[in-house]
Design a protein around this motif. Structure first.
Motif, PDB file in Angstrom:
ATOM      1  N   SER A   1      40.616  18.980 -37.453  1.00  0.00           N
ATOM      2  CA  SER A   1      41.768  19.054 -38.235  1.00  0.00           C
ATOM      3  C   SER A   1      41.230  18.412 -39.520  1.00  0.00           C
ATOM      4  CB  SER A   1      42.885  18.100 -37.636  1.00  0.00           C
ATOM      5  OG  SER A   1      44.028  18.033 -38.650  1.00  0.00           O
ATOM      6  N   VAL A   2      41.701  19.134 -40.754  1.00  0.00           N
ATOM      7  CA  VAL A   2      41.182  18.838 -42.053  1.00  0.00           C
ATOM      8  C   VAL A   2      42.550  18.553 -42.883  1.00  0.00           C
ATOM      9  CG1 VAL A   2      40.153  19.163 -43.877  1.00  0.00           C
ATOM     10  CG2 VAL A   2      39.003  19.872 -41.838  1.00  0.00           C
ATOM     11  N   MET A   3      42.836  17.476 -43.213  1.00  0.00           N
ATOM     12  CA  MET A   3      44.288  17.422 -43.994  1.00  0.00           C
ATOM     13  C   MET A   3      43.885  17.221 -45.592  1.00  0.00           C
ATOM     14  SD  MET A   3      45.722  14.193 -41.602  1.00  0.00           S
ATOM     15  CE  MET A   3      44.883  13.906 -40.342  1.00  0.00           C
ATOM     16  N   THR A   4      44.623  18.208 -45.986  1.00  0.00           N
ATOM     17  CA  THR A   4      44.465  18.230 -47.514  1.00  0.00           C
ATOM     18  C   THR A   4      45.765  17.914 -48.168  1.00  0.00           C
ATOM     19  OG1 THR A   4      44.953  20.739 -47.866  1.00  0.00           O
ATOM     20  CG2 THR A   4      42.816  20.155 -47.198  1.00  0.00           C
ATOM     21  N   ASP A   5      45.769  18.005 -49.534  1.00  0.00           N
ATOM     22  CA  ASP A   5      46.934  17.579 -50.113  1.00  0.00           C
ATOM     23  C   ASP A   5      47.880  18.693 -50.363  1.00  0.00           C
ATOM     24  OD1 ASP A   5      48.100  15.503 -51.982  1.00  0.00           O
ATOM     25  OD2 ASP A   5      48.011  16.989 -53.412  1.00  0.00           O
ATOM     26  N   PRO A   6      49.302  18.097 -49.875  1.00  0.00           N
ATOM     27  CA  PRO A   6      49.686  17.212 -49.124  1.00  0.00           C
ATOM     28  C   PRO A   6      49.813  17.404 -47.472  1.00  0.00           C
ATOM     29  CG  PRO A   6      51.395  18.266 -50.198  1.00  0.00           C
ATOM     30  CD  PRO A   6      50.427  19.150 -50.006  1.00  0.00           C
ATOM     31  N   THR A   7      49.619  16.368 -46.658  1.00  0.00           N
ATOM     32  CA  THR A   7      49.895  16.747 -45.388  1.00  0.00           C
ATOM     33  C   THR A   7      50.883  15.690 -44.894  1.00  0.00           C
ATOM     34  OG1 THR A   7      47.628  17.800 -44.945  1.00  0.00           O
ATOM     35  CG2 THR A   7      48.834  16.670 -43.045  1.00  0.00           C
ATOM     36  N   THR A   8      52.045  16.099 -44.675  1.00  0.00           N
ATOM     37  CA  THR A   8      53.219  15.044 -44.604  1.00  0.00           C
ATOM     38  C   THR A   8      54.234  15.576 -43.534  1.00  0.00           C
ATOM     39  OG1 THR A   8      54.489  15.916 -46.351  1.00  0.00           O
ATOM     40  CG2 THR A   8      52.906  14.000 -47.007  1.00  0.00           C
ATOM     41  N   GLY A   9      54.970  14.588 -43.143  1.00  0.00           N
ATOM     42  CA  GLY A   9      56.192  14.971 -42.282  1.00  0.00           C
ATOM     43  C   GLY A   9      55.801  15.618 -41.015  1.00  0.00           C
ATOM     44  N   GLY A  10      56.736  16.533 -40.544  1.00  0.00           N
ATOM     45  CA  GLY A  10      56.604  17.277 -39.417  1.00  0.00           C
ATOM     46  C   GLY A  10      55.133  17.813 -39.052  1.00  0.00           C
ATOM     47  N   VAL A  11      54.325  18.047 -40.038  1.00  0.00           N
ATOM     48  CA  VAL A  11      52.881  18.732 -39.846  1.00  0.00           C
ATOM     49  C   VAL A  11      52.064  17.771 -39.584  1.00  0.00           C
ATOM     50  CG1 VAL A  11      51.323  20.007 -41.121  1.00  0.00           C
ATOM     51  CG2 VAL A  11      53.353  20.951 -40.946  1.00  0.00           C
ATOM     52  N   SER A  12      51.937  16.480 -40.434  1.00  0.00           N
ATOM     53  CA  SER A  12      51.388  15.385 -40.079  1.00  0.00           C
ATOM     54  C   SER A  12      51.592  14.702 -38.746  1.00  0.00           C
ATOM     55  CB  SER A  12      51.410  14.336 -41.198  1.00  0.00           C
ATOM     56  OG  SER A  12      52.363  13.376 -41.065  1.00  0.00           O
ATOM     57  N   ALA A  13      52.855  14.944 -38.439  1.00  0.00           N
ATOM     58  CA  ALA A  13      53.230  14.293 -36.931  1.00  0.00           C
ATOM     59  C   ALA A  13      53.093  15.153 -35.998  1.00  0.00           C
ATOM     60  CB  ALA A  13      54.589  13.883 -37.081  1.00  0.00           C
ATOM     61  N   SER A  14      52.610  16.580 -36.029  1.00  0.00           N
ATOM     62  CA  SER A  14      52.015  17.180 -34.898  1.00  0.00           C
ATOM     63  C   SER A  14      50.716  17.666 -35.126  1.00  0.00           C
ATOM     64  CB  SER A  14      52.905  18.624 -35.050  1.00  0.00           C
ATOM     65  OG  SER A  14      52.970  19.253 -36.133  1.00  0.00           O
ATOM     66  N   PHE A  15      50.246  18.921 -35.088  1.00  0.00           N
ATOM     67  CA  PHE A  15      48.868  19.527 -35.009  1.00  0.00           C
ATOM     68  C   PHE A  15      47.862  18.776 -35.849  1.00  0.00           C
ATOM     69  CE2 PHE A  15      50.924  22.500 -37.980  1.00  0.00           C
ATOM     70  CZ  PHE A  15      50.059  22.605 -38.838  1.00  0.00           C
ATOM     71  N   ALA A  16      48.305  18.625 -37.353  1.00  0.00           N
ATOM     72  CA  ALA A  16      47.368  17.795 -38.136  1.00  0.00           C
ATOM     73  C   ALA A  16      46.632  16.683 -37.710  1.00  0.00           C
ATOM     74  CB  ALA A  16      47.915  17.787 -39.612  1.00  0.00           C
TER      75      ALA A  16
ATOM     76  N   GLY B   1      43.461  16.317 -34.200  1.00  0.00           N
ATOM     77  CA  GLY B   1      42.003  16.991 -33.769  1.00  0.00           C
ATOM     78  C   GLY B   1      41.139  15.905 -33.057  1.00  0.00           C
ATOM     79  N   ASP B   2      40.146  16.623 -32.788  1.00  0.00           N
ATOM     80  CA  ASP B   2      39.262  15.688 -31.876  1.00  0.00           C
ATOM     81  C   ASP B   2      38.527  14.852 -33.030  1.00  0.00           C
ATOM     82  OD1 ASP B   2      39.173  16.866 -29.117  1.00  0.00           O
ATOM     83  OD2 ASP B   2      38.533  18.628 -30.182  1.00  0.00           O
ATOM     84  N   TYR B   3      38.535  15.602 -34.257  1.00  0.00           N
ATOM     85  CA  TYR B   3      38.145  14.718 -35.475  1.00  0.00           C
ATOM     86  C   TYR B   3      39.145  15.057 -36.395  1.00  0.00           C
ATOM     87  CZ  TYR B   3      33.830  15.267 -33.091  1.00  0.00           C
ATOM     88  OH  TYR B   3      32.902  15.090 -32.070  1.00  0.00           O
ATOM     89  N   ASN B   4      39.619  14.048 -36.876  1.00  0.00           N
ATOM     90  CA  ASN B   4      40.617  14.103 -38.010  1.00  0.00           C
ATOM     91  C   ASN B   4      39.928  13.986 -39.310  1.00  0.00           C
ATOM     92  OD1 ASN B   4      42.584  14.911 -36.592  1.00  0.00           O
ATOM     93  ND2 ASN B   4      43.440  12.785 -36.153  1.00  0.00           N
ATOM     94  N   PHE B   5      40.094  14.611 -40.402  1.00  0.00           N
ATOM     95  CA  PHE B   5      39.422  14.656 -41.666  1.00  0.00           C
ATOM     96  C   PHE B   5      40.248  14.746 -42.542  1.00  0.00           C
ATOM     97  CE2 PHE B   5      35.535  16.416 -39.096  1.00  0.00           C
ATOM     98  CZ  PHE B   5      34.916  15.235 -39.013  1.00  0.00           C
ATOM     99  N   ALA B   6      39.841  14.418 -44.052  1.00  0.00           N
ATOM    100  CA  ALA B   6      40.709  14.795 -44.907  1.00  0.00           C
ATOM    101  C   ALA B   6      39.810  14.870 -46.480  1.00  0.00           C
ATOM    102  CB  ALA B   6      41.798  13.290 -45.181  1.00  0.00           C
ATOM    103  N   GLU B   7      40.587  15.494 -47.312  1.00  0.00           N
ATOM    104  CA  GLU B   7      39.783  15.490 -48.418  1.00  0.00           C
ATOM    105  C   GLU B   7      40.131  14.328 -49.304  1.00  0.00           C
ATOM    106  OE1 GLU B   7      38.970  20.045 -49.591  1.00  0.00           O
ATOM    107  OE2 GLU B   7      40.955  19.174 -50.581  1.00  0.00           O
ATOM    108  N   PRO B   8      39.353  13.959 -50.346  1.00  0.00           N
ATOM    109  CA  PRO B   8      39.515  12.868 -51.187  1.00  0.00           C
ATOM    110  C   PRO B   8      40.839  12.638 -52.094  1.00  0.00           C
ATOM    111  CG  PRO B   8      37.454  13.717 -51.509  1.00  0.00           C
ATOM    112  CD  PRO B   8      38.114  14.535 -50.783  1.00  0.00           C
ATOM    113  N   LYS B   9      41.560  11.699 -51.644  1.00  0.00           N
ATOM    114  CA  LYS B   9      42.737  11.593 -52.544  1.00  0.00           C
ATOM    115  C   LYS B   9      44.010  12.162 -51.893  1.00  0.00           C
ATOM    116  CE  LYS B   9      41.132  11.328 -56.767  1.00  0.00           C
ATOM    117  NZ  LYS B   9      41.131  11.392 -58.108  1.00  0.00           N
ATOM    118  N   ALA B  10      43.791  13.047 -50.937  1.00  0.00           N
ATOM    119  CA  ALA B  10      44.745  13.813 -50.255  1.00  0.00           C
ATOM    120  C   ALA B  10      46.238  13.015 -50.176  1.00  0.00           C
ATOM    121  CB  ALA B  10      44.432  14.775 -49.213  1.00  0.00           C
ATOM    122  N   LEU B  11      47.319  13.334 -50.276  1.00  0.00           N
ATOM    123  CA  LEU B  11      48.496  12.414 -49.796  1.00  0.00           C
ATOM    124  C   LEU B  11      48.685  12.962 -48.316  1.00  0.00           C
ATOM    125  CD1 LEU B  11      51.199  11.047 -50.356  1.00  0.00           C
ATOM    126  CD2 LEU B  11      52.231  13.012 -50.913  1.00  0.00           C
TER     127      LEU B  11
END
Lengths: 286, 325
Positions: free
Chosen positions: A200-215, A218-228
């Motif tokens: 799972s790669v979280m990019t700007d923005p990943t919030t609410g019901g999406v961050s509280a489910s599949f996002a 991940g077996d690995y949870n990543f994000a892009e720099p400064k993403a909310l």
């Protein structure tokens, strides 16, 4: 035109856009202003660097297809369910008009693009959200497309990679949107039990019901720099706890510091990192 | 004496008038029984009119009633030998969620629910029934334990939502909710969720991935509170009443949308008017659910739950029906 229409015609006033409303895309998209350092850059140049600002390194948002182009081997992407569109389950006022407007604006039918392809010859199933479409919010279609993509990964024994970009559940579909959190997460449970990889790669923005489910699953949870990234909105938290929040609150770096992410990955290292992980998991020989 | 909601005023006034007349007849020894009986008929009709035709916003008010029975009220009546178990083994014990082991008509079960308070002091202790990540992680720990010992899980949903706070975000509110939803989907034991008050968004769903989901007649289940929806959609929080209608959040709405299995009737005027009678209604439904689900194998239970959620959603356009290849 009838006489009545003539009288109803709105008078047009000249409007002076305030600075806040000033679009970042200027001169019909030839130039783009970096929202971070305010540099004005040729859009073509910006696209060459996958929408990363040349002067300050800020990661501007990418469209779903730009993202797919930046990750998958050329001409290997086959899209799933491209024609699926939203119904209006609650008969919500003006929902259809809003969808039409976003369809026109983005050229997309919904806020997520799913499909399969290859990353340096590794077969993958991928989902990429596009925040320009209804803030990337998850309604019935987004939930269904993601769940079907996960089921395709299950059938084809492929790893699943998801790029989230979403304000959360889609209000206009009410509790049906909420239930998409269960639909997508239940599909991921199957993937998990079959031992297939999910990144799972979280990019700007990943919030609410999406961050509280599949996002967040991940077996690995990543994000892009400064993403909310976060569950509740900053303003709601400030109102609730009556306390000022640190500047970096709910950024990718904040989450990393608090143990909520495996890594923060800059865009220019994204593909290499993902391919490395796919390789370690044995998907390269397939 | 209960505190009353604004829309109940006509009922209360009439009831007071009848009481007045009754005491008057006793004092003065005048026979007013005809008048009283007429008024009592009128009261019956008025109650039927008001309580039998509750509007969404009125149901929201009942769902939020300060005296509405909580998870622990129901646990005390519905189960025997309830023993509360504490803590997530990672950080702490969140009192906004209670859980433990108990017996339902002699059969062992695990019971978990959001717990709010009925007064300020208790609400502070319970954080108004709004959990932190450790609450959800405690719930998951107890569910996994139930799976290990093959006992059904019964969840009571009663929360405005997961707590929106700094500490909650730091400790992974999103991840805690997401993990619960995913793991509940895979539990190899029967899972029954009952919405008893407010079912607020992801914070409710984190105890809500059941084989069967039931709602008390005057409970709500929604993606966002009516006030939040109003602020977000109309840039003004004062349209909450309208939002409660548009958003379709009541038990009859969710039954019609085919999201819940059963709407559990409430005693006239709301569960708080007669807890013992309310318990009987819930008891019947729980017994029926447990009996039905007991017939399913582990795999069937998981599949049944999976299919339930895959079906939810309304689609249009092309490829709406999945290809059968």
């Amino acid at each position: 035109m009838s006489l009545k229409d003539f009288f109803n015609k709105k008078r047009k006033y000249a409007t002076i856009p305030s600075e806040r409303q000033q679009p970042t895309n200027m001169n019909e998209g030839v130039m783009t202003k970096c929202p971070e350092c305010k540099s004005i850059i040729y859009t073509k140049e910006l696209k060459k660097y996958d929408m990363v600002c040349i002067s300050c390194g800020h990661h501007l948002s990418m469209t779903a297809y730009e993202r797919i182009d930046s990750l998958l081997d050329e001409k290997t992407f086959e899209e799933y369910d491209a024609g699926m569109t939203s119904a209006n389950p609650l008969d919500f006022p003006e929902y259809h008009q809003k969808l039409d407007k976003d369809r026109e604006k983005t050229g997309l039918n919904e806020a997520v693009v799913t499909g399969e392809g290859y990353m340096e010859d590794c077969p993958v199933v991928i989902g990429v959200m596009d925040s320009r479409f209804r803030m990337g919010s998850m309604g019935s279609v987004v939930g269904e497309k993601i769940a079907r993509a996960i089921e395709a990964a299950l059938t084809k024994n492929r790893p699943f990679i998801m790029f989230a970009a979403s304000g959360g559940a889609r209000m206009q579909e009410g509790v049906l949107s909420l239930m998409q959190m269960a639909k997508t997460s239940a599909a991921l449970k199957r993937l998990d039990e079959k031992g297939l990889l999910y990144i799972s790669v979280m990019t700007d923005p990943t919030t609410g019901g999406v961050s509280a489910s599949f996002a967040s699953l991940g077996d690995y949870n990543f994000a892009e720099p400064k993403a909310l990234i976060g569950f509740a909105g900053r303003r709601i938290i400030e109102q609730t706890i009556r306390e000022e929040l640190p500047d970096d609150f709910q950024t990718a770096e904040f989450l990393l510091k608090h143990g909520q992410l495996d890594r923060v990955i800059p865009r220019d290292e994204m593909k290499d990192t993902l391919v490395k992980i796919l390789d370690i998991h044995g998907y390269k020989e397939q | 004496m209960h505190s009353y909601l604004p829309f109940e005023k006509p009922v209360i006034e009439l009831r007071e008038k009848i009481a007045e007349l009754k005491s008057f007849t006793e004092e003065k020894e005048i026979d007013l029984s005809d008048e009283i009986s007429t008024l009592e008929d009128r009261l019956e009709q008025l109650e039927k009119d008001i309580y039998g035709n509750l509007q969404p916003w009125q149901r929201v008010q009942i769902a939020r009633h300060g005296e509405r029975p909580t998870t622990l009220d129901y646990i005390n009546y519905l189960f025997t030998d309830f023993m509360e178990m504490h803590g997530d083994r990672l950080y702490g014990d969140d009192e906004a969620i209670v859980g433990g082991i108990a017996k339902f008509k002699g059969r062992p079960v695990t019971v978990i629910g959001h717990q709010r308070g009925k007064d300020t002091k208790e609400n502070l202790k319970r954080n108004f029934g709004m959990p932190h990540p450790e609450g959800y992680r405690k719930a998951l720990r107890l569910m996994k334990q139930a799976e290990k010992f093959s006992r059904p899980v019964i969840c009571f949903i009663d929360t405005k939502g997961a707590f929106p706070g700094k500490a909650a975000e730091e400790r992974g509110q999103s991840e805690a909710i997401a993990r619960n939803i995913m793991e509940m989907a895979g539990l190899k034991v029967p899972v029954i969720s009952v919405v008893i008050g407010e079912g607020g968004s992801g914070g409710a769903l984190a105890l809500g991935v059941g084989n069967e989901i039931h709602m008390l007649e005057n409970s709500t289940y929604s993606v966002i509170s009516p006030e939040g929806a109003s602020a977000l959609l109309w840039k003004d929080a004062s349209y909450a009443k309208e939002a409660s209608e548009t958003m379709k959040i009541t038990a009859p709405d969710l039954k019609e949308l085919e999201i819940i299995d059963k709407m559990i009737p409430e005693v006239r005027g709301g569960a708080h008017k007669d807890l013992e009678q309310q318990v009987i209604y819930i008891d019947e439904v729980l017994e029926h659910s447990l009996h039905t689900l007991a017939k399913l194998s582990e795999d069937e239970l998981v599949l049944n739950r999976y299919d339930k959620y895959q079906k939810i959603g309304l689609l249009a356009g092309e490829n709406v029906v999945p290809s059968t290849e």
